[in-house]
Design a protein around this motif. Structure first.
Motif, short mmCIF file in Angstrom:
data_model
loop_
_atom_site.label_atom_id
_atom_site.label_comp_id
_atom_site.label_asym_id
_atom_site.label_seq_id
_atom_site.Cartn_x
_atom_site.Cartn_y
_atom_site.Cartn_z
N GLU A 89 0.83 -1.21 0.00
CA GLU A 89 0.00 0.00 0.00
C GLU A 89 0.85 1.25 0.00
N ASN A 90 1.87 1.24 0.82
CA ASN A 90 2.75 2.42 0.89
C ASN A 90 3.49 2.62 -0.43
N LEU A 91 3.89 1.52 -1.05
CA LEU A 91 4.56 1.59 -2.34
C LEU A 91 3.63 2.19 -3.39
N THR A 92 2.37 1.77 -3.34
CA THR A 92 1.37 2.29 -4.27
C THR A 92 1.21 3.79 -4.10
N LYS A 93 1.11 4.23 -2.85
CA LYS A 93 0.94 5.67 -2.59
C LYS A 93 2.14 6.44 -3.12
N LEU A 94 3.33 5.88 -2.94
CA LEU A 94 4.54 6.56 -3.40
C LEU A 94 4.57 6.64 -4.92
N ALA A 95 4.27 5.52 -5.57
CA ALA A 95 4.26 5.50 -7.04
C ALA A 95 3.20 6.47 -7.59
N SER B 67 1.65 8.35 -15.68
CA SER B 67 2.36 7.08 -15.82
C SER B 67 2.88 6.58 -14.48
N HIS B 68 2.43 5.41 -14.08
CA HIS B 68 3.00 4.77 -12.90
C HIS B 68 4.42 4.32 -13.24
N PRO B 69 5.37 4.53 -12.33
CA PRO B 69 6.74 4.08 -12.59
C PRO B 69 6.87 2.56 -12.60
N ILE B 70 5.94 1.86 -11.94
CA ILE B 70 5.92 0.40 -11.95
C ILE B 70 4.48 -0.06 -12.13
N ASN B 71 4.30 -1.31 -12.52
CA ASN B 71 2.95 -1.85 -12.67
C ASN B 71 2.35 -2.11 -11.31
N LEU B 72 1.18 -1.50 -11.07
CA LEU B 72 0.53 -1.66 -9.77
C LEU B 72 -0.79 -2.42 -9.87
N GLY B 73 -1.46 -2.34 -10.98
CA GLY B 73 -2.76 -3.00 -11.12
C GLY B 73 -3.84 -2.01 -11.52
N ARG B 178 -8.27 0.59 -2.34
CA ARG B 178 -7.05 0.02 -1.76
C ARG B 178 -6.63 -1.27 -2.44
N GLN B 179 -7.57 -1.90 -3.14
CA GLN B 179 -7.25 -3.13 -3.86
C GLN B 179 -6.59 -2.76 -5.18
N ASN B 180 -5.31 -3.05 -5.33
CA ASN B 180 -4.58 -2.65 -6.52
C ASN B 180 -5.00 -3.43 -7.76
N ARG B 181 -5.29 -4.70 -7.57
CA ARG B 181 -5.54 -5.56 -8.73
C ARG B 181 -7.04 -5.68 -8.97
N MET B 182 -7.47 -6.81 -9.50
CA MET B 182 -8.84 -6.92 -10.01
C MET B 182 -9.90 -6.94 -8.92
N ALA B 183 -9.50 -7.16 -7.68
CA ALA B 183 -10.49 -7.16 -6.59
C ALA B 183 -11.07 -5.77 -6.35
N HIS B 184 -10.53 -4.76 -7.03
CA HIS B 184 -11.04 -3.39 -6.82
C HIS B 184 -12.50 -3.28 -7.24
N ALA B 185 -12.90 -4.09 -8.21
CA ALA B 185 -14.28 -4.02 -8.68
C ALA B 185 -15.25 -4.37 -7.56
N SER B 218 -8.53 -14.66 -16.09
CA SER B 218 -8.49 -16.12 -16.15
C SER B 218 -9.26 -16.67 -14.94
N SER B 219 -9.51 -17.96 -14.96
CA SER B 219 -10.21 -18.58 -13.83
C SER B 219 -9.36 -18.47 -12.57
N PHE B 220 -8.03 -18.60 -12.73
CA PHE B 220 -7.16 -18.47 -11.57
C PHE B 220 -7.24 -17.06 -11.01
N GLY B 221 -7.43 -16.09 -11.90
CA GLY B 221 -7.56 -14.71 -11.45
C GLY B 221 -8.74 -14.53 -10.52
N ALA B 222 -9.82 -15.27 -10.76
CA ALA B 222 -10.99 -15.18 -9.90
C ALA B 222 -10.66 -15.62 -8.48
N LEU B 223 -9.85 -16.67 -8.35
CA LEU B 223 -9.45 -17.14 -7.03
C LEU B 223 -8.58 -16.09 -6.34
N THR B 224 -7.74 -15.43 -7.11
CA THR B 224 -6.89 -14.36 -6.55
C THR B 224 -7.74 -13.23 -6.02
#
Lengths: 106, 236
Positions: A89-95, B67-73, B178-185, B218-224
């Motif tokens: 979470e903190n990394l996300t906020k920073l990015a 642009s995010h400097p890294i992939n976050l979701g 707060r959910q970075n990936r697909m759980a944000h929905a 993917s189906s595995f993504g649903a479990l994640t």
């Protein structure tokens, strides 16, 4: 006897590392310190562990030790996992902060 | 009581469209051209793409690029886009996927619905509307996600994992994804309930192409997703 000395040396090493890192990883440090101290005692007083295990209904001291190790390790893993989530979470906020500082408009 | 906001001009000066994008270099231009037919203010959140998405976006006029400097979701990208849009004083925020599944004209209809019925959030629903080319396995996956969503939040909806949404600025100000990936929905829906937001669903058309099918969950993504939501509840 030889193994008792080796085990004591290893557990003392763990204890020293745990004490050195106690400010960074408090929960893990407490767990490792407690396990090391208890381990050193029971290495030299194995019968005490057997008595405790019989008191709680487990046959052998070694089994009690194993069960406690598994449960404690699972607890530590859970704590570390939750800390990892917080770190993420903190990394996300920073990015996000960096990204919003460098918006490109065309 | 939420203050009613009406769309103030044909070009929607006060509407911002957020498009999270990850490795969409081959598709993003086409998607943006469609969106810009209907909307003036578009921000693309490049979520750490490793293809030529950034280069393509740099050459595209009429948009803002964060642009995010890294992939976050996708969840993180949406929150970044929301933060940007609020800074631009957006009164309405539209979220759309970058894979061409969504129709910007559906977003227009949703905006009209939300503004005239005093909604905080309008969710697009493919199951109230139309799907074109949806794989059967995807339908099963989405239905399963709906069951989980209903059980965990008590909120009944027909399409939780639809990226087409219209959000008022008041709701956007309160929401913190707060959910970075697909759980944000699913988190979106939970937040609607916890923040007492007025929301409803609107029939939309979702078009599946070979491209969007390849990029879908993917189906595995649903479990994640389920694991992410469970962990989130542990931390409350």
């Amino acid at each position: 006897m030889t193994f008792s000395f080796i085990a004591t040396a290893v557990l003392l090493f763990f204890l020293v590392v745990a004490l050195i890192t106690r400010n960074e990883f408090r929960a893990v440090s407490v767990f490792i310190s407690a396990f090391s101290i208890a381990g050193i005692y029971f290495v030299w007083h194995a019968e005490a562990l057997n008595k405790i295990s019989q008191f709680v209904g487990i046959g052998r001291g070694a089994d009690l030790l194993l069960y406690m190790w598994v449960l404690s390790t699972m607890g530590v893993i859970l704590v570390l996992f939750l800390k990892l989530r917080l770190l993420n979470e903190n990394l996300t906020k920073l990015a996000r902060h960096i990204a919003l500082q460098e918006v490109q408009k065309s | 009581m939420t203050q009613q906001h009406h769309i103030s001009s044909p070009y929607f000066e006060d509407v911002w469209v957020i498009v999270p994008a990850y490795n969409e270099g081959s598709k993003i231009t086409e998607v943006l051209e469609c969106i810009l037919e209907c909307f003036k203010n578009v921000v693309v959140v490049n979520d750490g793409s490793t293809d030529d998405t950034q280069a393509v976006l740099s050459q595209h006029g009429g948009i803002a690029v964060v642009s995010h400097p890294i992939n976050l979701g996708q969840g993180a990208a949406l929150q970044t886009g929301i933060s940007y849009a609020l800074r631009q004083r957006a009164k309405w925020i539209v979220t759309m996927d970058a894979d061409g599944q969504h129709d910007p004209y559906d977003a227009l209809a949703m905006l009209n619905r939300a503004s005239h019925t005093n909604l905080d959030i309008c969710f697009g629903s493919r199951f109230l509307g139309t799907t074109i080319g949806m794989p059967f396995s995807r339908k099963i996956l989405l239905r399963a996600a709906l069951v989980f969503q209903t059980l965990t939040t008590g909120v009944k909806m027909t399409d939780v994992h639809n990226g087409l949404r219209v959000i008022s600025n008041e709701a956007a100000s309160k929401i913190r994804i707060r959910q970075n990936r697909m759980a944000h929905a699913s988190e979106f829906v939970s937040l609607c309930k916890s923040l007492n937001l007025r929301f409803d669903e609107f029939p939309v058309t979702i078009r599946y192409s070979d491209y969007s099918r390849a990029k879908g969950q993917s189906s595995f993504g649903a479990l994640t997703i389920i694991a992410d939501l469970f962990i989130a509840k542990l931390r409350k």
